[in-house]
Scaffold this motif. Structure first.
Motif, mmCIF file in Angstrom:
data_model
loop_
_atom_site.group_PDB
_atom_site.id
_atom_site.type_symbol
_atom_site.label_atom_id
_atom_site.label_comp_id
_atom_site.label_asym_id
_atom_site.label_seq_id
_atom_site.Cartn_x
_atom_site.Cartn_y
_atom_site.Cartn_z
ATOM 1 N N GLU A 255 1.641 15.635 -36.900
ATOM 2 C CA GLU A 255 0.292 15.355 -37.412
ATOM 3 C C GLU A 255 -0.588 14.772 -36.316
ATOM 4 O O GLU A 255 -1.761 15.137 -36.177
ATOM 5 N N HIS A 256 -0.041 13.852 -35.534
ATOM 6 C CA HIS A 256 -0.811 13.252 -34.449
ATOM 7 C C HIS A 256 -1.066 14.275 -33.341
ATOM 8 O O HIS A 256 -2.175 14.378 -32.808
ATOM 9 N N ALA A 257 -0.039 15.044 -32.996
ATOM 10 C CA ALA A 257 -0.180 16.018 -31.917
ATOM 11 C C ALA A 257 -1.224 17.081 -32.232
ATOM 12 O O ALA A 257 -1.977 17.516 -31.355
ATOM 13 N N LEU A 258 -1.286 17.502 -33.498
ATOM 14 C CA LEU A 258 -2.226 18.554 -33.882
ATOM 15 C C LEU A 258 -3.576 18.011 -34.329
ATOM 16 O O LEU A 258 -4.584 18.722 -34.264
ATOM 17 N N GLY A 259 -3.607 16.762 -34.777
ATOM 18 C CA GLY A 259 -4.850 16.234 -35.323
ATOM 19 C C GLY A 259 -5.539 15.209 -34.454
ATOM 20 O O GLY A 259 -6.684 14.835 -34.715
ATOM 21 N N GLY A 260 -4.862 14.747 -33.413
ATOM 22 C CA GLY A 260 -5.443 13.713 -32.560
ATOM 23 C C GLY A 260 -6.274 14.286 -31.429
ATOM 24 O O GLY A 260 -6.553 15.493 -31.369
ATOM 25 N N ASP A 261 -6.669 13.412 -30.513
ATOM 26 C CA ASP A 261 -7.529 13.796 -29.395
ATOM 27 C C ASP A 261 -6.773 13.882 -28.074
ATOM 28 O O ASP A 261 -7.381 13.859 -27.002
ATOM 29 N N SER A 262 -5.448 13.996 -28.127
ATOM 30 C CA SER A 262 -4.651 14.007 -26.905
ATOM 31 C C SER A 262 -4.945 15.242 -26.061
ATOM 32 O O SER A 262 -5.212 16.334 -26.584
ATOM 33 N N ILE A 263 -4.882 15.072 -24.752
ATOM 34 C CA ILE A 263 -5.083 16.183 -23.825
ATOM 35 C C ILE A 263 -3.981 16.190 -22.776
ATOM 36 O O ILE A 263 -3.308 15.182 -22.543
ATOM 37 N N LEU A 264 -3.810 17.351 -22.139
ATOM 38 C CA LEU A 264 -2.932 17.498 -20.987
ATOM 39 C C LEU A 264 -3.846 17.476 -19.769
ATOM 40 O O LEU A 264 -4.479 18.479 -19.427
ATOM 41 N N ALA A 265 -3.932 16.309 -19.127
ATOM 42 C CA ALA A 265 -4.937 16.079 -18.092
ATOM 43 C C ALA A 265 -4.453 16.561 -16.734
ATOM 44 O O ALA A 265 -3.315 16.284 -16.340
ATOM 45 N N TYR A 266 -5.342 17.251 -16.020
ATOM 46 C CA TYR A 266 -5.048 17.692 -14.656
ATOM 47 C C TYR A 266 -6.094 17.207 -13.656
ATOM 48 O O TYR A 266 -5.987 17.478 -12.462
ATOM 49 N N GLU A 267 -7.108 16.495 -14.137
ATOM 50 C CA GLU A 267 -8.079 15.856 -13.243
ATOM 51 C C GLU A 267 -8.284 14.417 -13.679
ATOM 52 O O GLU A 267 -8.229 14.096 -14.874
ATOM 53 N N MET A 268 -8.533 13.553 -12.712
ATOM 54 C CA MET A 268 -8.764 12.132 -12.962
ATOM 55 C C MET A 268 -9.904 11.684 -12.064
ATOM 56 O O MET A 268 -9.804 11.775 -10.835
ATOM 57 N N ASN A 269 -10.992 11.294 -12.666
ATOM 58 C CA ASN A 269 -12.185 10.878 -11.907
ATOM 59 C C ASN A 269 -12.626 11.952 -10.921
ATOM 60 O O ASN A 269 -12.986 11.668 -9.783
ATOM 61 N N GLY A 270 -12.590 13.205 -11.374
ATOM 62 C CA GLY A 270 -13.094 14.305 -10.564
ATOM 63 C C GLY A 270 -12.159 14.806 -9.494
ATOM 64 O O GLY A 270 -12.553 15.662 -8.684
ATOM 65 N N GLU A 271 -10.918 14.334 -9.476
ATOM 66 C CA GLU A 271 -9.952 14.736 -8.452
ATOM 67 C C GLU A 271 -8.613 15.041 -9.109
ATOM 68 O O GLU A 271 -8.371 14.673 -10.266
ATOM 69 N N LEU B 214 -4.863 14.367 -10.116
ATOM 70 C CA LEU B 214 -4.225 13.086 -10.377
ATOM 71 C C LEU B 214 -3.448 12.636 -9.138
ATOM 72 O O LEU B 214 -2.809 13.457 -8.471
ATOM 73 N N PRO B 215 -3.470 11.338 -8.818
ATOM 74 C CA PRO B 215 -2.579 10.849 -7.759
ATOM 75 C C PRO B 215 -1.124 11.095 -8.150
ATOM 76 O O PRO B 215 -0.774 11.100 -9.338
ATOM 77 N N ARG C 86 0.857 -1.187 0.000
ATOM 78 C CA ARG C 86 0.000 0.000 0.000
ATOM 79 C C ARG C 86 0.893 1.238 0.000
ATOM 80 O O ARG C 86 1.587 1.513 0.971
ATOM 81 N N TYR C 87 0.849 1.966 -1.081
ATOM 82 C CA TYR C 87 1.614 3.198 -1.228
ATOM 83 C C TYR C 87 0.728 4.398 -0.908
ATOM 84 O O TYR C 87 -0.501 4.283 -0.884
ATOM 85 N N PRO C 88 1.328 5.571 -0.676
ATOM 86 C CA PRO C 88 0.524 6.778 -0.442
ATOM 87 C C PRO C 88 -0.490 7.007 -1.562
ATOM 88 O O PRO C 88 -0.174 6.841 -2.742
ATOM 89 N N GLU C 89 -1.690 7.376 -1.176
ATOM 90 C CA GLU C 89 -2.827 7.631 -2.068
ATOM 91 C C GLU C 89 -3.326 6.375 -2.763
ATOM 92 O O GLU C 89 -4.167 6.450 -3.659
ATOM 93 N N LYS C 90 -2.837 5.204 -2.366
ATOM 94 C CA LYS C 90 -3.212 3.953 -3.013
ATOM 95 C C LYS C 90 -3.765 2.963 -1.989
ATOM 96 O O LYS C 90 -3.402 2.982 -0.812
ATOM 97 N N ASP D 223 -7.386 5.300 -6.353
ATOM 98 C CA ASP D 223 -6.486 4.640 -5.409
ATOM 99 C C ASP D 223 -6.168 3.202 -5.803
ATOM 100 O O ASP D 223 -5.248 2.595 -5.242
ATOM 101 N N ALA D 224 -6.892 2.657 -6.774
ATOM 102 C CA ALA D 224 -6.629 1.296 -7.244
ATOM 103 C C ALA D 224 -6.012 1.269 -8.638
ATOM 104 O O ALA D 224 -5.754 0.189 -9.176
ATOM 105 N N TYR D 225 -5.757 2.432 -9.213
ATOM 106 C CA TYR D 225 -5.252 2.507 -10.590
ATOM 107 C C TYR D 225 -3.803 2.038 -10.643
ATOM 108 O O TYR D 225 -2.989 2.391 -9.791
ATOM 109 N N PHE D 226 -3.477 1.251 -11.675
ATOM 110 C CA PHE D 226 -2.139 0.673 -11.780
ATOM 111 C C PHE D 226 -1.065 1.759 -11.876
ATOM 112 O O PHE D 226 -1.324 2.890 -12.283
ATOM 113 N N VAL D 227 0.154 1.377 -11.520
ATOM 114 C CA VAL D 227 1.276 2.313 -11.496
ATOM 115 C C VAL D 227 2.446 1.695 -12.250
ATOM 116 O O VAL D 227 2.794 0.529 -12.021
#
Length: 410
Positions: A210-226, A228-229, A53-57, A85-89
């Protein structure tokens, strides 16, 4: 929502430092359990692995502690979203960030740009349109322990994956704000993790422009409403939906726009697969030609029942699982309860999102006592199906039809 600062060791203190360190010290045990003669359908049982069990996990299956490789137990996949808290690392270097002060954190965009950027965490949240996306993530070596003959590397079972709802800024919006110069061919991404030696290469992965400008990638700062761990990339993680998690750079600190392709260990040596059909090769004659792995293959995975389960004759058995692909869309999942002689369509749950997994289910009432081999296979809208057999020397991109052995008792 408060984002001021994350301190990994504060969390460790709350959980109990002595218990945390004791769990880490058992990592050597996890690393020695490689091949115990278990049936192919079992891979490696969680009962013979180390839990930590690691911190936040919560309690997760620990493959190694330096760097932390933590696998999610299968029962967490009985819901649409995998709890944070159960997401793989999976980290590549032990020098992972343990503290990020958001007052001083900056994410840089440099290289072949007209306007180099240094974006604060608040900049990402306030200056760019927030995008919400539910996406499936999977380690490239997920299910590696099932390859026969066995291959080197982390011996993941099926739990190096997860499904989460992310909020973040579009990558293409951030790049457009920087203004790309003519001749740009790639965007490469680097995080806050530190290599152990000066000569070791930074963990840095590229996408074509082409992928960076045309794809659906995002810079995520929330994960499941919180937020990121920490172990899953706080404060910002690149999300490349439909592609393996090796591209989902955690604790993202710098984007470099390049006029020449990036060459490093992580591009030219690691995470490569054969160019052969199905990316499969003969163990006795490995293919000399390889390419970087990218998108997910189509695949169905059992979640329940568990391997070696004891089932009661004539009792209803709920068979459930998930199916994944690269975003084309799962169209069919079939299940066999007689070792592949006959197949039955499973019921598909609703589509959650384009790049999400799709859950499936069916009921079965076994009428005969004894061992039974269950199998599942998926097909997507592009016509991609699963293989009966595969092998590659890296243990990557598992797409073989899964087999699960259970026993029916009276």
């Amino acid at each position: 929502m408060e984002y001021r600062r994350r301190d990994f060791f504060k969390a460790a203190a709350v959980l109990g430092v002595s218990a945390y360190l004791a769990a880490c010290k058992r990592g050597s045990v996890a690393r020695t359990v490689m091949n115990m003669g278990l049936p192919d359908s079992l891979g490696m049982s969680p009962d013979v692995r180390t839990w930590a069990r690691y911190p936040e996990k919560t309690d997760l299956i620990m493959l190694t502690d330096r760097p932390p490789l933590l696998e999610t137990p299968m029962h967490y996949f009985l819901q649409d979203l995998t709890p944070n808290d159960a997401y793989f690392v999976r980290w590549h270097y032990a020098g992972l960030p343990t503290r990020v002060d958001l007052r001083t954190f900056r994410m840089k965009v440099v290289g072949a740009v007209n306007r180099p950027l240094e974006l604060s965490f608040d900049d990402l949240r306030s200056k760019f349109e927030p995008i919400t996306m539910t996406a499936f993530s999977q380690c490239a070596g997920n299910s590696r322990s099932f390859f026969r003959p066995q291959v080197p590397g982390a011996q993941w079972m099926n739990g190096a994956m997860g499904n989460a709802c992310y909020v973040g800024a579009r990558l293409k919006d951030v790049l457009k704000a920087a203004g790309l110069k003519a001749g740009a061919v790639e965007a490469s991404f680097r995080g806050l993790d530190i290599p152990p030696l000066q000569a070791s290469p930074d963990f840095e992965k590229p996408l074509t422009i082409e992928h960076a400008l045309g794809g659906d990638s995002i810079l995520a700062y929330e994960m499941n409403g919180e937020p990121l761990p920490m172990l899953n990339g706080f404060p910002v993680r690149l999300v490349v939906p439909g592609w393996f998690a090796t591209y989902w750079v955690k604790a993202l600190s710098q984007i470099t726009i390049r006029t020449e392709p990036l060459h490093n260990f992580w591009v030219d040596t690691a995470y490569r697969i054969p160019t052969t059909p199905g990316h499969s090769e003969d163990p006795k004659q490995p293919s000399p030609e390889t390419i970087p792995l990218t998108n997910y293959p189509t695949r169905a995975i059992f979640v329940t029942p568990e391997a070696s389960a004891k089932l009661n004759r004539f009792a209803e058995v709920k068979i459930e699982g998930v199916a994944v692909d690269d975003g084309a869309g799962i169209r069919r999942v079939e299940v066999s309860t007689d070792g592949g002689r006959t197949w039955t369509d499973a019921a598909l749950d609703r589509v959650i999102d384009k790049y999400s997994w799709r859950r499936w289910r069916m009921s079965w009432r076994p009428s005969q006592i004894g061992p039974h081999r269950l199998q599942c296979r998926a097909a997507n809208a592009a016509g991609e199906a699963q293989a009966d057999h595969e092998w590659n020397h890296g243990g990557y991109c598992r797409r073989t039809i899964q087999a699960l052995d259970v026993e029916v008792v009276s």
